[in-house]
Motif scaffolding. Structure first.
Motif, PDB file in Angstrom:
ATOM      1  N   PRO A  94       0.817  -1.206   0.000  1.00 54.17           N
ATOM      2  CA  PRO A  94       0.000   0.000   0.000  1.00 54.17           C
ATOM      3  C   PRO A  94       0.858   1.268   0.000  1.00 54.17           C
ATOM      4  CG  PRO A  94      -0.939  -1.611   1.482  1.00 54.17           C
ATOM      5  CD  PRO A  94       0.379  -2.169   1.020  1.00 54.17           C
ATOM      6  N   LYS A 336      -7.598   4.602  13.947  1.00 57.17           N
ATOM      7  CA  LYS A 336      -8.195   4.247  12.663  1.00 57.17           C
ATOM      8  C   LYS A 336      -7.105   3.846  11.653  1.00 57.17           C
ATOM      9  CE  LYS A 336     -11.779   4.674   9.709  1.00 57.17           C
ATOM     10  NZ  LYS A 336     -13.011   5.441   9.637  1.00 57.17           N
ATOM     11  N   VAL A 337      -6.013   4.577  11.675  1.00 54.60           N
ATOM     12  CA  VAL A 337      -4.909   4.257  10.769  1.00 54.60           C
ATOM     13  C   VAL A 337      -4.364   2.860  11.084  1.00 54.60           C
ATOM     14  CG1 VAL A 337      -2.527   4.878  10.146  1.00 54.60           C
ATOM     15  CG2 VAL A 337      -4.281   6.658  10.291  1.00 54.60           C
ATOM     16  N   ARG A 340      -6.860   0.306   9.870  1.00 53.30           N
ATOM     17  CA  ARG A 340      -6.945   0.106   8.426  1.00 53.30           C
ATOM     18  C   ARG A 340      -5.716  -0.657   7.914  1.00 53.30           C
ATOM     19  NH1 ARG A 340      -7.742  -1.857   4.694  1.00 53.30           N
ATOM     20  NH2 ARG A 340      -8.809  -1.275   2.767  1.00 53.30           N
ATOM     21  N   ILE A 341      -4.570  -0.341   8.497  1.00 57.05           N
ATOM     22  CA  ILE A 341      -3.347  -1.042   8.087  1.00 57.05           C
ATOM     23  C   ILE A 341      -3.489  -2.530   8.431  1.00 57.05           C
ATOM     24  CG2 ILE A 341      -0.869  -1.277   8.587  1.00 57.05           C
ATOM     25  CD1 ILE A 341      -0.694   1.772   8.743  1.00 57.05           C
ATOM     26  N   ARG A 343      -6.251  -4.284   8.877  1.00 55.91           N
ATOM     27  CA  ARG A 343      -7.254  -4.950   8.031  1.00 55.91           C
ATOM     28  C   ARG A 343      -6.612  -5.459   6.752  1.00 55.91           C
ATOM     29  NH1 ARG A 343     -12.222  -1.468   6.318  1.00 55.91           N
ATOM     30  NH2 ARG A 343     -12.223  -3.000   4.661  1.00 55.91           N
ATOM     31  N   PHE A 344      -5.709  -4.645   6.212  1.00 58.38           N
ATOM     32  CA  PHE A 344      -5.014  -5.041   4.981  1.00 58.38           C
ATOM     33  C   PHE A 344      -4.184  -6.304   5.202  1.00 58.38           C
ATOM     34  CE2 PHE A 344      -0.982  -4.918   2.594  1.00 58.38           C
ATOM     35  CZ  PHE A 344      -1.474  -5.109   1.316  1.00 58.38           C
ATOM     36  N   HIS A 347      -6.181  -9.425   5.749  1.00 64.92           N
ATOM     37  CA  HIS A 347      -6.793  -9.879   4.496  1.00 64.92           C
ATOM     38  C   HIS A 347      -5.757 -10.573   3.619  1.00 64.92           C
ATOM     39  CE1 HIS A 347      -8.319  -9.141   0.288  1.00 64.92           C
ATOM     40  NE2 HIS A 347      -9.388  -9.664   0.846  1.00 64.92           N
TER      41      HIS A 347
ATOM     42  N   THR B  84     -10.045   1.588  -0.238  1.00 60.25           N
ATOM     43  CA  THR B  84     -10.150   2.310   1.032  1.00 60.25           C
ATOM     44  C   THR B  84      -8.866   2.135   1.830  1.00 60.25           C
ATOM     45  OG1 THR B  84     -11.147   0.401   2.109  1.00 60.25           O
ATOM     46  CG2 THR B  84     -12.667   2.034   1.188  1.00 60.25           C
ATOM     47  N   ASN B  85      -7.791   1.740   1.175  1.00 59.14           N
ATOM     48  CA  ASN B  85      -6.532   1.590   1.894  1.00 59.14           C
ATOM     49  C   ASN B  85      -5.992   2.977   2.265  1.00 59.14           C
ATOM     50  OD1 ASN B  85      -3.955   0.630   2.833  1.00 59.14           O
ATOM     51  ND2 ASN B  85      -4.393  -1.261   1.765  1.00 59.14           N
ATOM     52  N   ILE B  86      -4.879   2.993   2.974  1.00 56.93           N
ATOM     53  CA  ILE B  86      -4.472   4.180   3.726  1.00 56.93           C
ATOM     54  C   ILE B  86      -4.498   5.510   2.962  1.00 56.93           C
ATOM     55  CG2 ILE B  86      -2.010   3.552   3.518  1.00 56.93           C
ATOM     56  CD1 ILE B  86      -3.355   4.964   6.678  1.00 56.93           C
ATOM     57  N   SER B  87      -3.880   5.586   1.786  1.00 61.66           N
ATOM     58  CA  SER B  87      -3.828   6.882   1.082  1.00 61.66           C
ATOM     59  C   SER B  87      -5.214   7.304   0.634  1.00 61.66           C
ATOM     60  CB  SER B  87      -2.892   6.806  -0.120  1.00 61.66           C
ATOM     61  OG  SER B  87      -1.634   6.340   0.282  1.00 61.66           O
ATOM     62  N   LEU B  89      -8.050   6.238   2.172  1.00 58.10           N
ATOM     63  CA  LEU B  89      -8.783   6.496   3.415  1.00 58.10           C
ATOM     64  C   LEU B  89      -8.631   7.958   3.825  1.00 58.10           C
ATOM     65  CD1 LEU B  89     -10.141   5.050   6.037  1.00 58.10           C
ATOM     66  CD2 LEU B  89      -7.867   5.308   6.987  1.00 58.10           C
ATOM     67  N   GLU B 123      -8.263  -3.438  -1.692  1.00 60.29           N
ATOM     68  CA  GLU B 123      -7.016  -2.947  -1.108  1.00 60.29           C
ATOM     69  C   GLU B 123      -6.314  -2.103  -2.172  1.00 60.29           C
ATOM     70  OE1 GLU B 123      -6.602  -3.044   1.871  1.00 60.29           O
ATOM     71  OE2 GLU B 123      -7.775  -4.728   2.623  1.00 60.29           O
ATOM     72  N   CYS B 124      -5.188  -1.505  -1.769  1.00 60.33           N
ATOM     73  CA  CYS B 124      -4.463  -0.556  -2.632  1.00 60.33           C
ATOM     74  C   CYS B 124      -4.340  -1.046  -4.081  1.00 60.33           C
ATOM     75  CB  CYS B 124      -3.081  -0.325  -2.041  1.00 60.33           C
ATOM     76  SG  CYS B 124      -2.039   0.725  -3.047  1.00 60.33           S
ATOM     77  N   CYS B 128      -2.206   5.550  -5.389  1.00 59.94           N
ATOM     78  CA  CYS B 128      -2.218   6.242  -4.104  1.00 59.94           C
ATOM     79  C   CYS B 128      -1.921   7.735  -4.211  1.00 59.94           C
ATOM     80  CB  CYS B 128      -1.218   5.584  -3.167  1.00 59.94           C
ATOM     81  SG  CYS B 128      -0.924   3.854  -3.559  1.00 59.94           S
TER      82      CYS B 128
END
Ligand SMILES: Cc1cc2nc3c(=O)[nH]c(=O)nc-3n(C[C@H](O)[C@H](O)[C@H](O)COP(=O)(O)O)c2cc1C
Ligand code: FES
Lengths: 437, 160
Positions: A94, A336-337, A340-341, A343-344, A347, B84-87, B89, B123-124, B128
């Motif tokens: 990501p 939240k950050v 979200r990290i 969750r990735f 997964h 909806t990944n970090i950047s 989000l 995911e990403c 981004c």
């Protein structure tokens, strides 16, 4: 195509053809020094090519930052087995979107880089492993490969020499883990992308069980410039132990996000405020990710005086990684950050080893509960403990990639976790809704 | 099973791309390319690919479950994948996701009753720096706003 305006502060070596008309065509490539490095490399001995790459101080751009010259020297060139070149174009970490622009704008640079690596390793075939979502890049590369065959840069007896090389594209089908080199090799062979035990490393036992050079797209793309202009010239662009430039993916709360080619050792402050045009809405910096979501996150104070290079990042206990930078402003909820990290990673965990499979999913569940306001004080310690127990105990580094950012966030922003306790809703939720309104 | 001549040509090329005896390597690219034509990975497709690369159908099944882009059920004609990944989000990706779900009345990996549009939170996707981003099938859409998303979905609903 370019998706953002270039910055005058860039040093454009790998991106020098970006924005030229038909930049992906072989005509444009040849008109701008294309395949000159290949001609030069064809006259060099493999040891000389490797020496030049060592001199350049090029370090792998896929994340780990290993010396490329060293890696190439590990391939047993005299082995009777065929040797392969594999390009990691899985780009799934990501925040990383640079290999995409490198291939889209200049596919021949990548092919020339593969050819140089092939000469160094005595390889005669190469595979470009592209993530499935990048379908249009397969078309661009297949066109470029066909052009290179027509012009005699690929195929049998390249440019009238005894050197032959074939290049192929290979698509993935959605799996972050397939960016990990040994899982990529399993996937390339038509299997589930489960990591292999190492040693042996891919240099010795890689694609189809043969010696293999495996590098990131950007790493190969640096090779033509290194051979053409000399390793010393490339090294001089960067800092003493890391040569050249790095394509940096600036993302998050900056005014001018984009992919920019910056010399190694570039100031973080200058990158945010000059290249990136400062933080959106004149807000303050809260957190900084230097190289993809697997890196430990830095606070604003830790970014002071910081430069974008491997050693400077290591001193702050983080990594330059893949060059995916995230800028987070003062209104960002760090819980939240973290969530979200995680969750990735939960997964994407391939499920092969237990600490990663169980660790990431428990961390995800705990973080979801916590962010929803159902956390308990003990959870704060538990999150850190779970992550630390994963660190170094997984089969491949995906477990570390999940643990490192989590540990850094829960330690550095413990106060934000406290603020989420006792059934209170996330204190930042309204702020972010206001931002979006 | 019969495929279009273009797909057959792709298969031929793939089967020649790997070292002798390593044709199994073509399995994932064949499945993905065929899925785009057939609509999903059907039983018939699994058997066909197994036969062509020289493995048991079970060995293909085992591989399919690993890769998130391979799916057994058909998706919508226009598969909208919102990151909806970090950047993303940080720049409104989650709001886009909620907006799309509400507007279409469907959720993650669901298809509208007319079969036109499906949604997936992804995911990403490697966009981004131009976040928030989404893909419709393989096409990228960058710096998407709720208004742009509305226009896009309206267009997709009308597209045949
Ligand atoms: C979970 C995981 C995912 C990875 N994803 C990628 C990727 O998408 N692209 C990449 O080049 N390297 C990725 N890597 C790093 C590769 O394993 C490998 O180190 C790299 O491709 C080597 O090339 P380099 O020396 O040129 O950096 C990943 C590593 C891990 C552990
Ligand atoms: S984080 Fe959304 S495209 Fe990378």
């Amino acid at each position: 195509m370019l998706y953002n305006e270039p910055s005058p502060l860039e040093v454009r070596v790998l991106s020098r053809r970006f924005g030229l008309p038909n930049s992906a065509s072989i005509d444009t490539y040849l008109a701008t020094d294309g395949y000159k490095a290949l001609r030069k490399a064809l006259e060099m001995k493999p040891e000389e090519i490797i020496e030049e790459v060592k001199t350049s101080n090029l370090r792998g751009r896929g994340g780990a930052g290993f010396s490329t010259g060293m890696k190439w020297s590990f391939v047993p060139r005299t082995s009777p087995k065929p040797k392969y070149i594999v390009v990691n174009a899985d780009e799934s970490e990501p925040v990383t979107c640079k290999d995409r622009v490198l291939i889209e704008n200049d596919p021949h640079q990548l092919i020339e880089g593969m050819l140089i690596a092939a000469l160094a390793a005595d390889a005669h075939a190469g595979y470009i492993y592209i993530r499935g979502e990048y379908r249009y890049l397969i078309d661009i590369l297949d066109t470029a490969i066909a052009e290179a065959y027509q012009h005699g840069y690929l195929g049998k007896n390249i440019l009238g020499t005894s050197f032959s090389f074939d290049a192929y594209t290979h698509t993935g089908a959605g799996a972050y883990e397939c960016g990990e080199e040994s899982a990529l090799l399993e996937s390339l062979e038509g299997k589930r992308g489960i990591p292999r035990i190492r040693p042996p490393f891919p240099a010795v036992v890689g694609a189809f069980q043969c010696p293999t050079v495996l590098n990131n797209v950007e790493t190969y793309c640096a090779a033509p410039a290194i051979i053409r202009d000399g390793g010393a010239a490339f090294a001089a662009l960067g800092v003493p132990k890391a040569g050249g430039t790095k394509l940096t993916c600036l993302t998050g709360h900056v005014n001018k996000p984009g992919v920019y080619e910056l010399p190694l050792g570039f100031s973080v402050d200058k990158m945010i405020n000059e290249v990136g045009g400062g933080i959106r809405g004149g807000k303050k910096l809260k957190a900084f990710i230097p190289g993809g979501s697997s890196c430990p996150v830095l606070t604003a104070a830790e970014c002071e005086g910081l430069t974008m290079d491997y050693d400077a990042m290591a001193k702050r206990k983080t990594m330059l990684g893949s060059g995916g930078v995230v800028i987070m402003d003062e209104d960002t909820c760090m819980v939240k950050v973290a969530l979200r990290i995680m969750r990735f990673y939960a997964h994407e965990s391939c499920g092969w080893c237990i600490p990663c499979r169980e660790g990431t999913s428990w961390l995800r569940k705990t973080l979801v509960r916590f962010h929803d306001g159902m956390g308990q004080r003990d959870d704060i310690g538990l999150i850190g403990d779970l992550a630390k127990n994963m660190l170094g105990r997984t089969f491949c580094p995906l477990g570390d990639a999940a643990a490192l950012p989590t540990i850094s966030i829960v330690e550095k922003w413990a106060a934000e976790f406290e603020a989420h306790l006792n059934g209170r809703p996330c204190p930042y939720e309204n702020v972010s809704q206001l931002v979006m309104a | 099973m019969t495929f279009s001549p273009e797909l057959e040509a792709k298969f031929d090329k793939l089967l020649k791309s790997y070292p002798p005896g390593r044709q199994r390597a073509a399995m994932v690219p064949m499945l993905l390319f065929a899925q785009d034509e057939v609509g999903s990975v059907t039983r018939e497709l699994v058997d066909e690919v197994a036969k062509r690369v020289g493995v048991q159908a079970l060995q293909v099944d085992e591989v399919i479950t690993y890769y998130s882009m391979l799916h057994r059920k058909p998706l919508g004609k226009h598969h909208v994948q919102i990151c909806t990944n970090i950047s993303c989000l940080l720049t409104g990706g989650e709001e886009l996701w909620k907006h799309a779900c509400a507007k279409l009345g469907i959720g993650h990996k669901e298809v509208t009753p007319d079969g036109r549009i499906s949604l997936e939170e992804v995911e990403c996707i490697g966009a981004c720096s131009w976040a928030p981003a989404l893909q419709v099938n393989y096409d990228f859409h960058h710096q998407v706003t709720p208004e742009k998303l509305d226009q896009l979905l309206d267009r997709l609903r009308k597209l045949t």
